[in-house]
Design a protein around this motif. Structure first.
Motif, mmCIF file in Angstrom:
data_model
loop_
_atom_site.group_PDB
_atom_site.id
_atom_site.type_symbol
_atom_site.label_atom_id
_atom_site.label_comp_id
_atom_site.label_asym_id
_atom_site.label_seq_id
_atom_site.Cartn_x
_atom_site.Cartn_y
_atom_site.Cartn_z
ATOM 1 N N LEU A 1 0.827 -1.203 0.000
ATOM 2 C CA LEU A 1 0.000 0.000 0.000
ATOM 3 C C LEU A 1 0.864 1.257 0.000
ATOM 4 O O LEU A 1 0.555 2.241 -0.687
ATOM 5 C CB LEU A 1 -0.933 -0.014 1.213
ATOM 6 C CG LEU A 1 -2.210 0.810 1.109
ATOM 7 C CD1 LEU A 1 -3.028 0.409 -0.119
ATOM 8 C CD2 LEU A 1 -3.048 0.659 2.371
ATOM 9 N N LEU A 2 1.948 1.243 0.763
ATOM 10 C CA LEU A 2 2.869 2.386 0.782
ATOM 11 C C LEU A 2 3.516 2.569 -0.588
ATOM 12 O O LEU A 2 3.600 3.699 -1.104
ATOM 13 C CB LEU A 2 3.938 2.166 1.847
ATOM 14 C CG LEU A 2 5.032 3.232 1.942
ATOM 15 C CD1 LEU A 2 4.442 4.595 2.304
ATOM 16 C CD2 LEU A 2 6.089 2.826 2.975
ATOM 17 N N LYS A 3 3.946 1.472 -1.194
ATOM 18 C CA LYS A 3 4.579 1.565 -2.512
ATOM 19 C C LYS A 3 3.585 2.074 -3.552
ATOM 20 O O LYS A 3 3.951 2.864 -4.442
ATOM 21 C CB LYS A 3 5.139 0.206 -2.929
ATOM 22 C CG LYS A 3 5.927 0.252 -4.233
ATOM 23 C CD LYS A 3 6.577 -1.086 -4.545
ATOM 24 C CE LYS A 3 7.360 -1.025 -5.853
ATOM 25 N NZ LYS A 3 8.000 -2.334 -6.170
ATOM 26 N N TYR A 4 2.333 1.627 -3.465
ATOM 27 C CA TYR A 4 1.296 2.121 -4.379
ATOM 28 C C TYR A 4 1.161 3.640 -4.260
ATOM 29 O O TYR A 4 1.146 4.368 -5.269
ATOM 30 C CB TYR A 4 -0.036 1.448 -4.064
ATOM 31 C CG TYR A 4 -1.236 2.028 -4.774
ATOM 32 C CD1 TYR A 4 -1.489 1.721 -6.102
ATOM 33 C CD2 TYR A 4 -2.106 2.890 -4.109
ATOM 34 C CE1 TYR A 4 -2.591 2.263 -6.761
ATOM 35 C CE2 TYR A 4 -3.213 3.434 -4.762
ATOM 36 C CZ TYR A 4 -3.441 3.117 -6.084
ATOM 37 O OH TYR A 4 -4.532 3.661 -6.723
ATOM 38 N N ALA B 1 -2.680 -3.902 -12.541
ATOM 39 C CA ALA B 1 -1.337 -4.355 -12.922
ATOM 40 C C ALA B 1 -0.360 -4.204 -11.760
ATOM 41 O O ALA B 1 0.495 -5.074 -11.537
ATOM 42 C CB ALA B 1 -0.847 -3.578 -14.134
ATOM 43 N N PHE B 2 -0.494 -3.124 -11.014
ATOM 44 C CA PHE B 2 0.397 -2.905 -9.873
ATOM 45 C C PHE B 2 0.202 -3.989 -8.820
ATOM 46 O O PHE B 2 1.176 -4.610 -8.358
ATOM 47 C CB PHE B 2 0.142 -1.525 -9.257
ATOM 48 C CG PHE B 2 0.935 -1.286 -7.999
ATOM 49 C CD1 PHE B 2 2.229 -0.804 -8.065
ATOM 50 C CD2 PHE B 2 0.393 -1.566 -6.743
ATOM 51 C CE1 PHE B 2 2.977 -0.603 -6.907
ATOM 52 C CE2 PHE B 2 1.128 -1.368 -5.583
ATOM 53 C CZ PHE B 2 2.421 -0.888 -5.665
ATOM 54 N N PHE B 3 -1.028 -4.244 -8.416
ATOM 55 C CA PHE B 3 -1.278 -5.226 -7.369
ATOM 56 C C PHE B 3 -0.970 -6.646 -7.842
ATOM 57 O O PHE B 3 -0.526 -7.488 -7.047
ATOM 58 C CB PHE B 3 -2.716 -5.097 -6.851
ATOM 59 C CG PHE B 3 -2.885 -3.979 -5.858
ATOM 60 C CD1 PHE B 3 -2.692 -4.202 -4.514
ATOM 61 C CD2 PHE B 3 -3.216 -2.698 -6.279
ATOM 62 C CE1 PHE B 3 -2.825 -3.175 -3.581
ATOM 63 C CE2 PHE B 3 -3.357 -1.659 -5.361
ATOM 64 C CZ PHE B 3 -3.167 -1.899 -4.008
ATOM 65 N N ASN B 4 -1.171 -6.922 -9.108
ATOM 66 C CA ASN B 4 -0.764 -8.228 -9.648
ATOM 67 C C ASN B 4 0.744 -8.424 -9.488
ATOM 68 O O ASN B 4 1.211 -9.485 -9.062
ATOM 69 C CB ASN B 4 -1.143 -8.346 -11.122
ATOM 70 C CG ASN B 4 -2.607 -8.637 -11.339
ATOM 71 O OD1 ASN B 4 -3.338 -8.978 -10.412
ATOM 72 N ND2 ASN B 4 -3.066 -8.507 -12.574
ATOM 73 N N ALA B 5 1.492 -7.387 -9.853
ATOM 74 C CA ALA B 5 2.953 -7.491 -9.803
ATOM 75 C C ALA B 5 3.453 -7.605 -8.365
ATOM 76 O O ALA B 5 4.338 -8.414 -8.063
ATOM 77 C CB ALA B 5 3.588 -6.286 -10.490
ATOM 78 N N ASN C 1 -2.337 -13.418 -9.950
ATOM 79 C CA ASN C 1 -3.284 -12.864 -10.915
ATOM 80 C C ASN C 1 -4.580 -12.487 -10.190
ATOM 81 O O ASN C 1 -5.460 -13.323 -9.986
ATOM 82 C CB ASN C 1 -3.567 -13.858 -12.037
ATOM 83 C CG ASN C 1 -4.550 -13.292 -13.054
ATOM 84 O OD1 ASN C 1 -4.768 -12.087 -13.123
ATOM 85 N ND2 ASN C 1 -5.150 -14.165 -13.833
ATOM 86 N N LEU C 2 -4.672 -11.228 -9.814
ATOM 87 C CA LEU C 2 -5.854 -10.719 -9.123
ATOM 88 C C LEU C 2 -6.894 -10.156 -10.090
ATOM 89 O O LEU C 2 -7.953 -9.696 -9.652
ATOM 90 C CB LEU C 2 -5.447 -9.628 -8.134
ATOM 91 C CG LEU C 2 -4.490 -10.046 -7.010
ATOM 92 C CD1 LEU C 2 -3.966 -8.807 -6.285
ATOM 93 C CD2 LEU C 2 -5.171 -10.982 -6.035
#
Length: 538
Positions: A426-429, A445-449, A454-455
């Protein structure tokens, strides 16, 4: 934006979303060549507000760069507002109006040369007045207890072009910030975004108040607040905190706004440094409930805990803090710093910000209280329409973007099932997309990575369909059978099976699976507090 809509306004919203979109909607929400051919660098507003006439007169200097050769650009201004003239390099330009779009023509095509260009857009008129601010957009002309004018504006969704000429789209913010210069009758003050840079007595019964924003800013965040304000100043960890309140509330505000400091500590620990330190942090008292105006957050909760004195979660936990202070300030990270390109993706603003409420609860009162609070919000979810709206037509989608969006994030947290990793993600996002304009696909794409999972089907089910995942359960004497029932195919998401309070984590799919048990059916259940799901026991 505040979201606990009166029920009659909620149903009106449903009716509007069901209608066919028009040319007017496309002009307002679309990405025409006349819009994408130029990039706004800054806005410099200079206006006079007459409280008696409820009118505005002045101009906006729009500085921009050409991205593609263009002989015409689109700027937006509501139809009821008058265009006095548009000037470029000392000459008046021709223009035509179509609904709220103003198509401005240049004598010669403007080419890509990397240089800043500027038009001065003179205008005047009586801006739209809001009937139910902030739920419908417009100006608010009220009086304080002393009978003095108390004026504000809230325009998210309705459009900033209802009161000033602007590229009225979230996809382009002024890269170099803005100045907001507002003249009001002597004895009143205007408070806008950013830093106060001075005032000038115009010798005509009006004083002009000048403010400057250093950071990019959403067009709907640019604001005015006119009243006979008292000013309180404080600092916290080097950040300027300024509060502009009605004079009668000065002592009350000193104590009430102490909540800001632990809130900032919490949010900075989870989401990164306050995104607009150059512009400071302000709360400005308004006659309407609130709005996330960047670096000048509108506050109208009347110094009460909860949401207008009640708890939207129904748990009692919401009465431990002032909802408006926490929620609207959370938007400084989500909505103001990280902005959705299209209003159809407004869940990027509202889902994350609503989630920030439970983050604040967790910082101050612990995980269990946070889970109780966020699960209490489930009764606010309607599941009547998808969260994501239709792109390109100024359609913000379903109000489920708030609570359902927040509970989607809580679900993702428990899919990750590793809190240190979750807070790191969450901080990195927040830091990766700081001061950036993004879309849903970027978020996915961010959370998948970051999760190495695969969300996409999970995001798709919660955001693009009205229904939440349903877990079908069949409990036998020696086994439990389970599967997901979803609109999305190839859906996979973990569940937690509780057998006599023993947790068993299982990966469920759309296909029936089984898990052997030795206990009786009464001792078996699935946890629906860590995930936003519906459990069907057969």
């Amino acid at each position: 934006m505040v979201k606990f809509f009166p029920y009659f306004l909620f149903f009106i919203g449903l009716q509007v979303s069901a209608q066919q979109f028009t040319r007017k909607d496309s002009l307002r929400g679309g990405f025409s060549l006349e819009r994408i051919s130029y990039d706004v660098q800054r806005y410099d507003l200079n206006i006079t507000i007459d409280p008696e006439k409820k009118s505005i007169v002045g101009y906006n200097d729009i500085t921009f760069k050409i991205l593609n050769t263009a002989s015409q650009i689109q700027v937006d201004l509501f139809e009821n507002m008058k265009i006095d003239s548009i000037v470029f390099e000392g000459k008046q330009l021709n223009y035509k109006r179509e609904f709220g779009a103003v198509f401005i023509s240049f004598e010669k095509p403007l080419t890509v040369d990397g240089l800043n260009k500027k038009i001065r857009f003179y205008y005047s008129g009586n801006p739209l007045i809001a009937n139910y601010p902030p739920w419908d957009g417009g100006f608010v002309f009220k009086s304080d207890s002393q009978g003095k004018p108390w004026i504000g504006v809230a325009v998210q969704g309705t459009g900033a072009s209802l009161w000033y000429p602007v590229k009225d789209s979230q996809h382009d913010e002024p890269d170099l910030g803005a100045t907001i210069k507002v003249a009001v009758p002597n004895g009143l003050m205007n408070v806008s975004n950013g830093r106060f840079i001075g005032s000038e007595d115009l010798k005509n019964g009006y004083t002009r108040w000048d403010w400057e924003v250093k950071n990019p800013i959403n067009n709907y965040d640019i604001t005015i607040n006119v009243a006979d304000y008292a000013h309180l100043h404080d600092t916290h960890n080097g950040l300027d905190l300024d509060y502009y309140i009605l004079r009668e509330n000065e002592e009350k505000a000193k104590q009430h706004f102490e909540e800001v400091k632990p809130m900032l500590d919490c949010f900075e620990s989870k989401f990164g440094k306050y995104p607009f330190a150059e512009d400071g942090y302000k709360l400005v008292e308004t006659s309407y409930l609130g709005m996330e105006h960047q670096s000048a957050v509108a506050y109208g909760n009347k110094y009460r805990k909860g949401y207008m004195g009640s708890d939207i979660s129904g748990t009692g936990i919401g009465m431990l803090f002032d909802y408006i202070t926490i929620h609207e300030s959370g938007h400084e990270w989500f909505g103001n710093s990280i902005t959705s390109k299209d209003i159809a993706d407004m869940w990027i603003h509202e889902g994350f910000t609503t989630y920030s409420e439970s983050v604040f609860v967790e910082c101050l009162y612990g995980y269990e209280k946070a889970m109780e609070y966020i699960n209490g919000q489930k009764n606010r979810i309607s599941n009547k329409a998808p969260i994501i709206g239709t792109y390109g037509v100024n359609d913000k989608g379903s109000n489920d973007m708030y609570y359902k969006g927040a509970l989607l994030l809580n679900t993702l947290r428990h899919i990750v099932n590793d809190d240190p990793k979750w807070w790191q993600i969450l901080l990195k996002y927040s830091e990766t997309y700081r001061h950036k304009i993004i879309d849903t696909e970027t978020v996915i794409a961010f959370f998948n990575a970051e999760t190495n999972r695969n969300l996409s089907p999970i995001f798709e089910q919660y955001l693009k369909y009205k229904s939440i995942p349903e877990l079908d359960i069949e409990i036998g004497k020696k086994e439990v059978k389970f599967r997901w029932h979803t609109d999305v195919t190839n859906f996979s998401m973990p569940v937690v099976l509780l057998v006599n309070d023993t947790e068993i984590r299982l990966e469920a799919t759309n296909d029936w699976q089984s898990y052997k048990i030795k206990k009786t059916k009464e001792a078996v259940k699935f946890d629906s507090n860590r995930f936003l799901i519906k459990v069907n026991y057969n």
